[in-house]
Design a protein around this motif. Structure first.
Motif, PDB file in Angstrom:
ATOM      1  N   GLU A  33       0.842  -1.184   0.000  1.00  0.00           N
ATOM      2  CA  GLU A  33       0.000   0.000   0.000  1.00  0.00           C
ATOM      3  C   GLU A  33       0.888   1.248   0.000  1.00  0.00           C
ATOM      4  N   HIS A  34       0.454   2.277  -0.691  1.00  0.00           N
ATOM      5  CA  HIS A  34       1.125   3.587  -0.793  1.00  0.00           C
ATOM      6  C   HIS A  34       2.386   3.586  -1.675  1.00  0.00           C
ATOM      7  N   SER A  35       2.717   2.446  -2.296  1.00  0.00           N
ATOM      8  CA  SER A  35       3.943   2.400  -3.097  1.00  0.00           C
ATOM      9  C   SER A  35       3.698   2.884  -4.521  1.00  0.00           C
ATOM     10  N   PHE A  36       4.792   3.252  -5.191  1.00  0.00           N
ATOM     11  CA  PHE A  36       4.719   3.713  -6.580  1.00  0.00           C
ATOM     12  C   PHE A  36       5.574   2.770  -7.422  1.00  0.00           C
ATOM     13  N   ASN A  37       4.924   1.958  -8.253  1.00  0.00           N
ATOM     14  CA  ASN A  37       5.602   0.879  -8.977  1.00  0.00           C
ATOM     15  C   ASN A  37       5.557   1.089 -10.487  1.00  0.00           C
ATOM     16  N   ALA A  38       6.669   0.773 -11.133  1.00  0.00           N
ATOM     17  CA  ALA A  38       6.706   0.845 -12.599  1.00  0.00           C
ATOM     18  C   ALA A  38       6.848  -0.559 -13.169  1.00  0.00           C
ATOM     19  N   ILE A  39       6.149  -0.824 -14.261  1.00  0.00           N
ATOM     20  CA  ILE A  39       6.330  -2.070 -15.004  1.00  0.00           C
ATOM     21  C   ILE A  39       6.876  -1.703 -16.375  1.00  0.00           C
ATOM     22  N   ILE A  40       8.040  -2.276 -16.698  1.00  0.00           N
ATOM     23  CA  ILE A  40       8.652  -2.012 -17.997  1.00  0.00           C
ATOM     24  C   ILE A  40       8.825  -3.347 -18.733  1.00  0.00           C
ATOM     25  N   GLY A  41       9.229  -3.264 -19.980  1.00  0.00           N
ATOM     26  CA  GLY A  41       9.442  -4.475 -20.780  1.00  0.00           C
ATOM     27  C   GLY A  41       9.121  -4.184 -22.227  1.00  0.00           C
ATOM     28  N   GLN A  42       9.681  -5.014 -23.110  1.00  0.00           N
ATOM     29  CA  GLN A  42       9.502  -4.789 -24.541  1.00  0.00           C
ATOM     30  C   GLN A  42       8.054  -4.980 -24.955  1.00  0.00           C
ATOM     31  N   SER A  43       7.737  -4.442 -26.113  1.00  0.00           N
ATOM     32  CA  SER A  43       6.416  -4.623 -26.689  1.00  0.00           C
ATOM     33  C   SER A  43       6.133  -6.117 -26.843  1.00  0.00           C
ATOM     34  N   GLY A  44       4.974  -6.535 -26.358  1.00  0.00           N
ATOM     35  CA  GLY A  44       4.596  -7.949 -26.462  1.00  0.00           C
ATOM     36  C   GLY A  44       5.054  -8.797 -25.287  1.00  0.00           C
ATOM     37  N   SER A  45       5.702  -8.179 -24.291  1.00  0.00           N
ATOM     38  CA  SER A  45       6.230  -8.961 -23.158  1.00  0.00           C
ATOM     39  C   SER A  45       5.151  -9.372 -22.162  1.00  0.00           C
ATOM     40  N   GLY A  46       3.949  -8.768 -22.270  1.00  0.00           N
ATOM     41  CA  GLY A  46       2.839  -9.188 -21.410  1.00  0.00           C
ATOM     42  C   GLY A  46       2.390  -8.154 -20.393  1.00  0.00           C
ATOM     43  N   LYS A  47       2.866  -6.927 -20.518  1.00  0.00           N
ATOM     44  CA  LYS A  47       2.571  -5.879 -19.524  1.00  0.00           C
ATOM     45  C   LYS A  47       1.077  -5.572 -19.419  1.00  0.00           C
ATOM     46  N   SER A  48       0.455  -5.291 -20.562  1.00  0.00           N
ATOM     47  CA  SER A  48      -0.972  -4.930 -20.534  1.00  0.00           C
ATOM     48  C   SER A  48      -1.819  -6.117 -20.074  1.00  0.00           C
ATOM     49  N   THR A  49      -1.453  -7.301 -20.540  1.00  0.00           N
ATOM     50  CA  THR A  49      -2.183  -8.509 -20.120  1.00  0.00           C
ATOM     51  C   THR A  49      -2.136  -8.636 -18.604  1.00  0.00           C
ATOM     52  N   LEU A  50      -0.961  -8.425 -18.042  1.00  0.00           N
ATOM     53  CA  LEU A  50      -0.793  -8.543 -16.590  1.00  0.00           C
ATOM     54  C   LEU A  50      -1.597  -7.465 -15.855  1.00  0.00           C
ATOM     55  N   LEU A  51      -1.535  -6.244 -16.355  1.00  0.00           N
ATOM     56  CA  LEU A  51      -2.252  -5.142 -15.684  1.00  0.00           C
ATOM     57  C   LEU A  51      -3.770  -5.363 -15.728  1.00  0.00           C
ATOM     58  N   ASN A  52      -4.263  -5.848 -16.867  1.00  0.00           N
ATOM     59  CA  ASN A  52      -5.701  -6.112 -16.978  1.00  0.00           C
ATOM     60  C   ASN A  52      -6.138  -7.226 -16.029  1.00  0.00           C
ATOM     61  N   THR A 194      -0.143  12.689  -1.354  1.00  0.00           N
ATOM     62  CA  THR A 194      -1.282  13.360  -0.703  1.00  0.00           C
ATOM     63  C   THR A 194      -2.333  12.378  -0.226  1.00  0.00           C
ATOM     64  N   TYR A 195      -2.704  11.438  -1.087  1.00  0.00           N
ATOM     65  CA  TYR A 195      -3.812  10.536  -0.765  1.00  0.00           C
ATOM     66  C   TYR A 195      -3.342   9.120  -0.404  1.00  0.00           C
ATOM     67  N   GLY A 196      -2.035   8.854  -0.510  1.00  0.00           N
ATOM     68  CA  GLY A 196      -1.525   7.518  -0.197  1.00  0.00           C
ATOM     69  C   GLY A 196      -1.934   6.465  -1.206  1.00  0.00           C
ATOM     70  N   THR A 197      -2.334   6.926  -2.392  1.00  0.00           N
ATOM     71  CA  THR A 197      -2.780   6.003  -3.437  1.00  0.00           C
ATOM     72  C   THR A 197      -1.608   5.156  -3.944  1.00  0.00           C
ATOM     73  N   THR A 198      -1.824   3.861  -4.062  1.00  0.00           N
ATOM     74  CA  THR A 198      -0.818   2.967  -4.635  1.00  0.00           C
ATOM     75  C   THR A 198      -0.863   3.078  -6.155  1.00  0.00           C
ATOM     76  N   PHE A 199       0.290   3.196  -6.789  1.00  0.00           N
ATOM     77  CA  PHE A 199       0.341   3.283  -8.252  1.00  0.00           C
ATOM     78  C   PHE A 199       1.087   2.098  -8.838  1.00  0.00           C
ATOM     79  N   ILE A 200       0.516   1.519  -9.887  1.00  0.00           N
ATOM     80  CA  ILE A 200       1.204   0.514 -10.685  1.00  0.00           C
ATOM     81  C   ILE A 200       1.080   0.989 -12.127  1.00  0.00           C
ATOM     82  N   VAL A 201       2.226   1.399 -12.678  1.00  0.00           N
ATOM     83  CA  VAL A 201       2.214   2.123 -13.946  1.00  0.00           C
ATOM     84  C   VAL A 201       3.098   1.442 -14.980  1.00  0.00           C
ATOM     85  N   ILE A 202       2.530   1.131 -16.127  1.00  0.00           N
ATOM     86  CA  ILE A 202       3.324   0.625 -17.250  1.00  0.00           C
ATOM     87  C   ILE A 202       3.915   1.810 -17.986  1.00  0.00           C
ATOM     88  N   THR A 203       5.197   1.738 -18.240  1.00  0.00           N
ATOM     89  CA  THR A 203       5.806   2.811 -19.016  1.00  0.00           C
ATOM     90  C   THR A 203       6.906   2.270 -19.928  1.00  0.00           C
TER      91      THR A 203
END
Ligand SMILES: Nc1ncnc2c1ncn2[C@@H]1O[C@H](COP(=O)(O)OP(=O)(O)OP(=O)(O)O)[C@@H](O)[C@H]1O
Ligand SMILES: [Mg+2]
Length: 229
Positions: A33-52, A194-203
């Motif tokens: 909770e409250h963490s800021f996470n990035a998911i990286i990887g090449q196109s087709g590596s499965g990032k969007s599938t995992l996030l969904n 500010t709000y302690g929102t947890t972020f998981i962001v593909i970039t």
């Protein structure tokens, strides 16, 4: 130790009926909770599938997702939708605003669909969020007549309206220039603080990923790297 808000247990995803392609191979991840996470990887590596799958928009072929300690695979559709709506906010690369409505109307849209009159507390919070994301002066402009950055910030405010504990974002600045990208990420960090929102962001942007608390790299459906910075 911070509390775990989202947990993936041995997540596998297989696409296709006749020809089966495995795109996620037993992914195990815990997000604090409250963490800021990035998911990286090449196109087709499965990032969007995992996030969904994390956001319960898609089902894994194997394994299960826990949100706030609850196994989502054992919930019925209605209960799951309720948990998802109250816990998770989504931001996508393309913001899916309705161009014929104003920024403010777009942000309040989920409430207009479910009830006739928007409660004052919600309406006030929408105004506060529009201040935070810096679109207060254009809030009555039609979404279709705002700049790309303004539209993206409107979509961020919309994702925040329900006070989600987790924001899942798939290339949220993918359609923006680098200066606007920096500003949007500063905004996301501010919301995280500010709000302690947890972020998981593909970039795709390594420079962006390096400014987060943790970088997870996917490669062909496996976790190639997982570093806390
Ligand atoms: N609906 C689908 N049906 C079949 N295969 C799919 C489907 N969606 C994705 N795939 C395949 O799964 C793999 C992972 O796709 P995914 O969209 O998760 O990648 P990604 O890492 O998000 O890529 P990008 O950076 O290009 O967005 C790819 O090989 C893709 O072709
Ligand atoms: Mg993708």
């Amino acid at each position: 130790m911070a509390k775990t808000i989202l947990e993936l247990n041995n997540i596998e995803k297989v696409y296709g009926e006749k020809v089966k392609t495995k795109v996620l191979h037993g992914i195990n991840l815990m997000f604090s909770e409250h963490s800021f996470n990035a998911i990286i990887g090449q196109s087709g590596s499965g990032k969007s599938t995992l996030l969904n799958i994390m956001g319960t928009l898609d089902n894994p072929s194997n394994g299960y997702v826990e949100i706030d300690g609850t196994r989502t695979d054992r919930m019925n559709k209605k209960a799951l939708a309720k948990l998802r709506n109250s816990t998770i906010g989504f931001i996508f690369q393309y913001h899916y605003l309705l161009p014929e409505f104003t920024a403010r109307e777009n942000i309040l849209m989920p409430h207009r669909i479910t009830q006739d009159k928007v409660p004052k507390a919600v309406s006030d919070y929408a105004d506060e969020l529009m201040e935070v994301v810096g679109i207060a002066d254009v809030k009555n402009n039609l979404a279709g007549e705002m700049s790309g950055g303004q539209q993206q910030r409107t979509a961020i405010a919309r994702a925040l309206l329900n006070k989600p504990r987790v924001i899942l974002a798939d290339e949220p600045t993918g359609s923006l220039d680098s200066e606007t990208t920096d500003r949007v990420y500063e905004l996301l960090k501010k919301i995280n603080k500010t709000y302690g929102t947890t972020f998981i962001v593909i970039t795709h942007d390594r420079r962006v990923a390096e400014k987060t608390d943790r970088i997870i790299q996917l490669e062909d459906g496996f976790i190639e790297m997982d570093v806390t910075t």
